[in-house]
Design a protein around this motif. Structure first.
Motif, PDB file in Angstrom:
ATOM      1  N   SER A   1       0.861  -1.180   0.000  1.00  0.00           N
ATOM      2  CA  SER A   1       0.000   0.000   0.000  1.00  0.00           C
ATOM      3  C   SER A   1       0.899   1.232   0.000  1.00  0.00           C
ATOM      4  CB  SER A   1      -0.894   0.008   1.242  1.00  0.00           C
ATOM      5  OG  SER A   1      -1.697   1.173   1.265  1.00  0.00           O
ATOM      6  N   VAL A   2       0.515   2.226  -0.795  1.00  0.00           N
ATOM      7  CA  VAL A   2       1.247   3.489  -0.859  1.00  0.00           C
ATOM      8  C   VAL A   2       0.291   4.567  -0.358  1.00  0.00           C
ATOM      9  CG1 VAL A   2       2.480   5.113  -2.335  1.00  0.00           C
ATOM     10  CG2 VAL A   2       2.559   2.656  -2.848  1.00  0.00           C
ATOM     11  N   VAL A   3       0.716   5.262   0.709  1.00  0.00           N
ATOM     12  CA  VAL A   3      -0.162   6.214   1.388  1.00  0.00           C
ATOM     13  C   VAL A   3       0.507   7.588   1.412  1.00  0.00           C
ATOM     14  CG1 VAL A   3      -1.312   6.763   3.569  1.00  0.00           C
ATOM     15  CG2 VAL A   3      -1.112   4.381   2.822  1.00  0.00           C
ATOM     16  N   TYR A   4      -0.312   8.612   1.239  1.00  0.00           N
ATOM     17  CA  TYR A   4       0.194   9.990   1.259  1.00  0.00           C
ATOM     18  C   TYR A   4      -0.686  10.838   2.171  1.00  0.00           C
ATOM     19  CZ  TYR A   4       1.441  14.687  -0.243  1.00  0.00           C
ATOM     20  OH  TYR A   4       1.852  15.990  -0.255  1.00  0.00           O
ATOM     21  N   SER A   5      -0.041  11.749   2.874  1.00  0.00           N
ATOM     22  CA  SER A   5      -0.739  12.710   3.713  1.00  0.00           C
ATOM     23  C   SER A   5       0.000  14.033   3.620  1.00  0.00           C
ATOM     24  CB  SER A   5      -0.759  12.222   5.164  1.00  0.00           C
ATOM     25  OG  SER A   5      -1.435  13.157   5.979  1.00  0.00           O
ATOM     26  N   CYS A   6      -0.713  15.118   3.833  1.00  0.00           N
ATOM     27  CA  CYS A   6      -0.088  16.427   3.734  1.00  0.00           C
ATOM     28  C   CYS A   6      -0.802  17.392   4.672  1.00  0.00           C
ATOM     29  CB  CYS A   6      -0.190  16.935   2.290  1.00  0.00           C
ATOM     30  SG  CYS A   6       0.711  18.468   2.005  1.00  0.00           S
ATOM     31  N   THR A   7      -0.010  18.226   5.328  1.00  0.00           N
ATOM     32  CA  THR A   7      -0.546  19.285   6.166  1.00  0.00           C
ATOM     33  C   THR A   7      -0.161  20.615   5.553  1.00  0.00           C
ATOM     34  OG1 THR A   7      -0.344  17.903   8.127  1.00  0.00           O
ATOM     35  CG2 THR A   7      -0.566  20.280   8.490  1.00  0.00           C
ATOM     36  N   ASP A   8      -1.160  21.426   5.278  1.00  0.00           N
ATOM     37  CA  ASP A   8      -0.980  22.710   4.603  1.00  0.00           C
ATOM     38  C   ASP A   8      -0.988  23.829   5.642  1.00  0.00           C
ATOM     39  OD1 ASP A   8      -1.710  25.160   3.131  1.00  0.00           O
ATOM     40  OD2 ASP A   8      -2.082  23.805   1.463  1.00  0.00           O
ATOM     41  N   PHE A   9       0.003  24.716   5.582  1.00  0.00           N
ATOM     42  CA  PHE A   9       0.075  25.856   6.489  1.00  0.00           C
ATOM     43  C   PHE A   9      -0.204  27.136   5.708  1.00  0.00           C
ATOM     44  CE2 PHE A   9       2.477  22.534   8.525  1.00  0.00           C
ATOM     45  CZ  PHE A   9       2.079  22.622   9.842  1.00  0.00           C
ATOM     46  N   LEU A  10      -1.480  27.542   5.746  1.00  0.00           N
ATOM     47  CA  LEU A  10      -1.928  28.780   5.104  1.00  0.00           C
ATOM     48  C   LEU A  10      -1.577  28.861   3.622  1.00  0.00           C
ATOM     49  CD1 LEU A  10      -0.814  31.216   7.961  1.00  0.00           C
ATOM     50  CD2 LEU A  10      -3.094  30.270   7.580  1.00  0.00           C
ATOM     51  N   ARG A  11      -1.414  27.709   2.991  1.00  0.00           N
ATOM     52  CA  ARG A  11      -1.048  27.621   1.562  1.00  0.00           C
ATOM     53  C   ARG A  11       0.327  28.251   1.288  1.00  0.00           C
ATOM     54  NH1 ARG A  11      -4.780  25.529  -1.537  1.00  0.00           N
ATOM     55  NH2 ARG A  11      -4.137  26.569  -3.429  1.00  0.00           N
ATOM     56  N   ILE A  12       1.073  28.580   2.356  1.00  0.00           N
ATOM     57  CA  ILE A  12       2.415  29.141   2.204  1.00  0.00           C
ATOM     58  C   ILE A  12       3.425  28.002   2.058  1.00  0.00           C
ATOM     59  CG2 ILE A  12       4.232  30.500   3.325  1.00  0.00           C
ATOM     60  CD1 ILE A  12       1.895  32.046   4.707  1.00  0.00           C
ATOM     61  N   PHE A  13       3.286  26.980   2.915  1.00  0.00           N
ATOM     62  CA  PHE A  13       4.112  25.787   2.779  1.00  0.00           C
ATOM     63  C   PHE A  13       3.318  24.597   3.288  1.00  0.00           C
ATOM     64  CE2 PHE A  13       5.052  27.009   7.117  1.00  0.00           C
ATOM     65  CZ  PHE A  13       5.314  25.820   7.787  1.00  0.00           C
ATOM     66  N   HIS A  14       3.833  23.413   2.994  1.00  0.00           N
ATOM     67  CA  HIS A  14       3.163  22.192   3.434  1.00  0.00           C
ATOM     68  C   HIS A  14       4.193  21.177   3.908  1.00  0.00           C
ATOM     69  CE1 HIS A  14       4.093  21.286  -0.811  1.00  0.00           C
ATOM     70  NE2 HIS A  14       4.194  20.032  -0.403  1.00  0.00           N
ATOM     71  N   VAL A  15       3.729  20.232   4.708  1.00  0.00           N
ATOM     72  CA  VAL A  15       4.550  19.133   5.203  1.00  0.00           C
ATOM     73  C   VAL A  15       4.013  17.846   4.588  1.00  0.00           C
ATOM     74  CG1 VAL A  15       5.350  17.865   7.231  1.00  0.00           C
ATOM     75  CG2 VAL A  15       4.972  20.334   7.370  1.00  0.00           C
ATOM     76  N   ASP A  16       4.904  17.118   3.920  1.00  0.00           N
ATOM     77  CA  ASP A  16       4.545  15.841   3.294  1.00  0.00           C
ATOM     78  C   ASP A  16       4.797  14.680   4.241  1.00  0.00           C
ATOM     79  OD1 ASP A  16       3.876  16.699   0.659  1.00  0.00           O
ATOM     80  OD2 ASP A  16       6.003  16.849   0.152  1.00  0.00           O
ATOM     81  N   TYR A  17       3.910  13.713   4.188  1.00  0.00           N
ATOM     82  CA  TYR A  17       4.094  12.420   4.842  1.00  0.00           C
ATOM     83  C   TYR A  17       3.795  11.373   3.781  1.00  0.00           C
ATOM     84  CZ  TYR A  17       3.261  15.255   9.028  1.00  0.00           C
ATOM     85  OH  TYR A  17       3.292  16.219   9.996  1.00  0.00           O
ATOM     86  N   ALA A  18       4.566  10.329   3.754  1.00  0.00           N
ATOM     87  CA  ALA A  18       4.289   9.234   2.829  1.00  0.00           C
ATOM     88  C   ALA A  18       4.768   7.941   3.471  1.00  0.00           C
ATOM     89  CB  ALA A  18       4.988   9.459   1.491  1.00  0.00           C
ATOM     90  N   TRP A  19       4.021   6.900   3.224  1.00  0.00           N
ATOM     91  CA  TRP A  19       4.360   5.591   3.770  1.00  0.00           C
ATOM     92  C   TRP A  19       4.242   4.532   2.687  1.00  0.00           C
ATOM     93  CZ3 TRP A  19       1.061   9.036   6.151  1.00  0.00           C
ATOM     94  CH2 TRP A  19       1.447   9.533   7.387  1.00  0.00           C
ATOM     95  N   ILE A  20       5.173   3.623   2.697  1.00  0.00           N
ATOM     96  CA  ILE A  20       5.070   2.406   1.903  1.00  0.00           C
ATOM     97  C   ILE A  20       4.848   1.295   2.919  1.00  0.00           C
ATOM     98  CG2 ILE A  20       6.226   0.814   0.331  1.00  0.00           C
ATOM     99  CD1 ILE A  20       7.821   3.300  -0.695  1.00  0.00           C
ATOM    100  N   LEU A  21       3.705   0.634   2.813  1.00  0.00           N
ATOM    101  CA  LEU A  21       3.292  -0.382   3.776  1.00  0.00           C
ATOM    102  C   LEU A  21       3.227  -1.746   3.105  1.00  0.00           C
ATOM    103  CD1 LEU A  21       0.270   1.596   5.289  1.00  0.00           C
ATOM    104  CD2 LEU A  21       2.656   1.607   6.082  1.00  0.00           C
ATOM    105  N   SER A  22       3.328  -2.785   3.920  1.00  0.00           N
ATOM    106  CA  SER A  22       3.263  -4.151   3.399  1.00  0.00           C
ATOM    107  C   SER A  22       2.519  -5.035   4.387  1.00  0.00           C
ATOM    108  CB  SER A  22       4.685  -4.687   3.182  1.00  0.00           C
ATOM    109  OG  SER A  22       4.648  -6.037   2.774  1.00  0.00           O
ATOM    110  N   ARG A  23       1.958  -6.104   3.897  1.00  0.00           N
ATOM    111  CA  ARG A  23       1.307  -7.078   4.774  1.00  0.00           C
ATOM    112  C   ARG A  23       2.347  -7.942   5.498  1.00  0.00           C
ATOM    113  NH1 ARG A  23      -4.030  -5.891   5.927  1.00  0.00           N
ATOM    114  NH2 ARG A  23      -5.198  -5.607   4.008  1.00  0.00           N
ATOM    115  N   SER A  24       3.598  -7.889   5.061  1.00  0.00           N
ATOM    116  CA  SER A  24       4.682  -8.588   5.755  1.00  0.00           C
ATOM    117  C   SER A  24       5.759  -7.564   6.121  1.00  0.00           C
ATOM    118  CB  SER A  24       5.265  -9.697   4.871  1.00  0.00           C
ATOM    119  OG  SER A  24       5.823  -9.150   3.709  1.00  0.00           O
TER     120      SER A  24
END
Length: 183
Positions: free
Chosen positions: A124-147
């Motif tokens: 599974s490939v997952v993405y998340s992002c937190t936006d700060f007033l559209r000035i900058f953002h923080v990326d999060y991403a995970w590569i997940l596996s069942r094993s």
């Protein structure tokens, strides 16, 4: 000038994380996402740094609660002990089931948790992002596996998918899954 001071206050909070100028990107998500098939245990293989995940043996377990929300139970081995935190995931828009919202506190808003791709059985490939007033953002991403370990070709596929969506993987790190005990 006040925006400048706000940025100065926020930068230490995200210094270990991946931040970029401008608003969050909007990558494509898994078409026809099936939550029931996604439920269960996923092991973290690689991630963009997140201040709340510093341990090893990191895993997440998803289960539907009686009220229809999704229990998210994250576990990691950190500072010589297994630690866990329980959160809640919701489906803000049933027309877009791969775009979940996740929160680990009653006091925080739901953050994005978008499943960009999954085969439900191995990766599974997952993405998340937190936006700060559209000035900058923080990326999060995970590569997940069942094993706890993922074949090199599958890992390469997951990384290429993230890169193709314009997500910078420069700070992506492998999660230590060696010597972990399963219950």
């Amino acid at each position: 000038m006040s925006v400048f001071y706000l940025l100065l206050l926020l930068v230490p909070l995200v210094s270990s994380q991946t931040y970029h100028w401008g608003p969050c990107p909007t990558p494509k998500v898994q078409p026809n996402f099936n939550l029931q098939q996604y439920l269960g245990r996923w092991y973290e293989i690689e991630k963009l740094p997140a201040s709340f995940e510093r341990g090893k043996c990191i895993e997440a377990n998803y289960a539907v609660r009686a009220d229809g929300t999704i229990q998210v139970l994250n576990r990691q081995f950190y500072k010589d002990k297994m630690r866990s935190i329980e959160g809640t995931a919701i489906l803000p828009d049933s027309r877009d089931p791969a775009k979940l919202g996740v929160s680990f506190s009653f006091f925080t808003p739901y953050g994005t948790y978008w499943i960009l791709s999954t085969d439900y059985t191995s990766v599974s490939v997952v993405y998340s992002c937190t936006d700060f007033l559209r000035i900058f953002h923080v990326d999060y991403a995970w590569i997940l596996s069942r094993s706890r370990f993922l074949p090199t070709d599958t890992l390469r596929y997951a990384k290429n998918l993230l890169i193709g969506e314009g997500i910078d993987l420069f700070k992506m790190k492998r999660t230590d899954q060696f010597g972990c005990k399963d219950d």
